[in-house]
Design an enzyme around this catalytic site. Sequence first.
Site, PDB file in Angstrom:
ATOM      1  N   LYS A 158      43.582  34.617 139.293  1.00 51.52           N
ATOM      2  CA  LYS A 158      44.219  35.333 137.950  1.00 51.52           C
ATOM      3  C   LYS A 158      43.964  34.140 137.378  1.00 51.52           C
ATOM      4  O   LYS A 158      44.236  33.178 136.419  1.00 51.52           O
ATOM      5  CB  LYS A 158      45.712  34.491 138.228  1.00 51.52           C
ATOM      6  CG  LYS A 158      47.188  35.394 137.407  1.00 51.52           C
ATOM      7  CD  LYS A 158      48.463  35.339 138.407  1.00 51.52           C
ATOM      8  CE  LYS A 158      49.297  36.024 137.024  1.00 51.52           C
ATOM      9  NZ  LYS A 158      49.600  36.621 136.731  1.00 51.52           N
TER      10      LYS A 158
HETATM   11  N1  PMP Z   1      48.214  42.285 139.512  1.00 52.50           N
HETATM   12  C1  PMP Z   1      48.880  41.512 137.854  1.00 52.50           C
HETATM   13  C2  PMP Z   1      47.541  41.716 136.837  1.00 52.50           C
HETATM   14  C3  PMP Z   1      49.092  40.682 137.980  1.00 52.50           C
HETATM   15  O1  PMP Z   1      49.181  39.880 136.434  1.00 52.50           O
HETATM   16  C4  PMP Z   1      50.310  39.956 138.699  1.00 52.50           C
HETATM   17  C5  PMP Z   1      51.556  39.142 138.122  1.00 52.50           C
HETATM   18  N2  PMP Z   1      51.113  37.740 138.886  1.00 52.50           N
HETATM   19  C6  PMP Z   1      50.668  41.346 139.557  1.00 52.50           C
HETATM   20  C7  PMP Z   1      49.305  41.692 140.388  1.00 52.50           C
HETATM   21  C8  PMP Z   1      51.313  40.902 140.784  1.00 52.50           C
HETATM   22  O2  PMP Z   1      51.006  39.765 141.501  1.00 52.50           O
HETATM   23  P1  PMP Z   1      52.312  38.650 142.064  1.00 52.50           P
HETATM   24  O3  PMP Z   1      53.216  39.046 142.644  1.00 52.50           O
HETATM   25  O4  PMP Z   1      51.929  37.298 142.752  1.00 52.50           O
HETATM   26  O5  PMP Z   1      53.049  38.300 141.240  1.00 52.50           O
END
Ligand code: PMP
Length: 294
Positions: A158
């Site tokens: 991330k």
């Molecule tokens: N894809 C992207 C590009 C994101 O920014 C997020 C949000 N964090 C997600 C998927 C979903 O991840 P999560 O469920 O861990 O928040």
Amino acid sequence: MAAAFDDRDGVIWFDGALKDWRSTNVHVLTHALHYGSSVFEGVRVYGGHVFKLREHSLRLMFSAEQMGFEIPYTVEQIDQACLDVVKAQKIVDGYIRPFAWRGSEMIGVSAQQSKIHLAVAVWEWPSYYSPEARAKGIRMVTTKWRRPSPESGPVKAKAAGLYMICTLAKHAAEAEGCQDALMLDYRGLVAEATSANIFMNIEGKLHTPTADCFLNGLTRQTIMGLAKARGIEVVERFIKPEEIKNASEVFLTGTAAEITPVGQIDDLTFVPASMTDLLTKDYEAVTRNHKAAA
Ligand code: PMP
């Protein structure tokens, strides 16, 4: 409009201490600002309880590692920083943003001597999409911007730099009156939205793209567990865009997005129905009752 993010009351956890919100600044010659050397998390607080805190802190550490730097705090310290700032800000339902970045010791592509910083902020954030758009199902349009291949960057991190294409895609979608963009990957397969993963109900089974070049969201993993617990077959596979027409329901998942029904992708329309409703209720139950969390 709510106050700008640099003009709010309270405190931000910054390199080990709670600092006044407005004066928690970095210098303009910060490596992260010039070269995208920063990683972040989005975590939700439900009824005073932080959902999947440890998993998010571990992912922050993992993202930093993928970017070639080490956060100078333990996972326990990151957890504690989140809890301290939530308490100090008296947030009951909100969103926590922990982030780490390379500082200003070096400006240039090489940043071997740069110091790594960590900060955590929290704010109230009820719904990612407007409640009206959410009730009907959000409108999406396929964007020309694609998720890059694993050879072209740390795609499982991330990492802030990867969001450059997400902002381009989201702005293009908003210019067309949509709330989000559907991103394909470098192969032309269905990938995800700009900050959430995607699921489809195809003939009673829950299909979702294999997360081999984008974030395997924590919410995605929770939803797959909840679906399986309900006896719904979960199919992780490569999905071609032309298969979307076979879906009767489509929804997005993410920490911020939670479960968001999709009403339209390009010319195709969908009506949120029983699978979306069931999983939404189950997700609400686990986020509000952490002992039962999948
Ligand atoms: N894809 C992207 C590009 C994101 O920014 C997020 C949000 N964090 C997600 C998927 C979903 O991840 P999560 O469920 O861990 O928040």
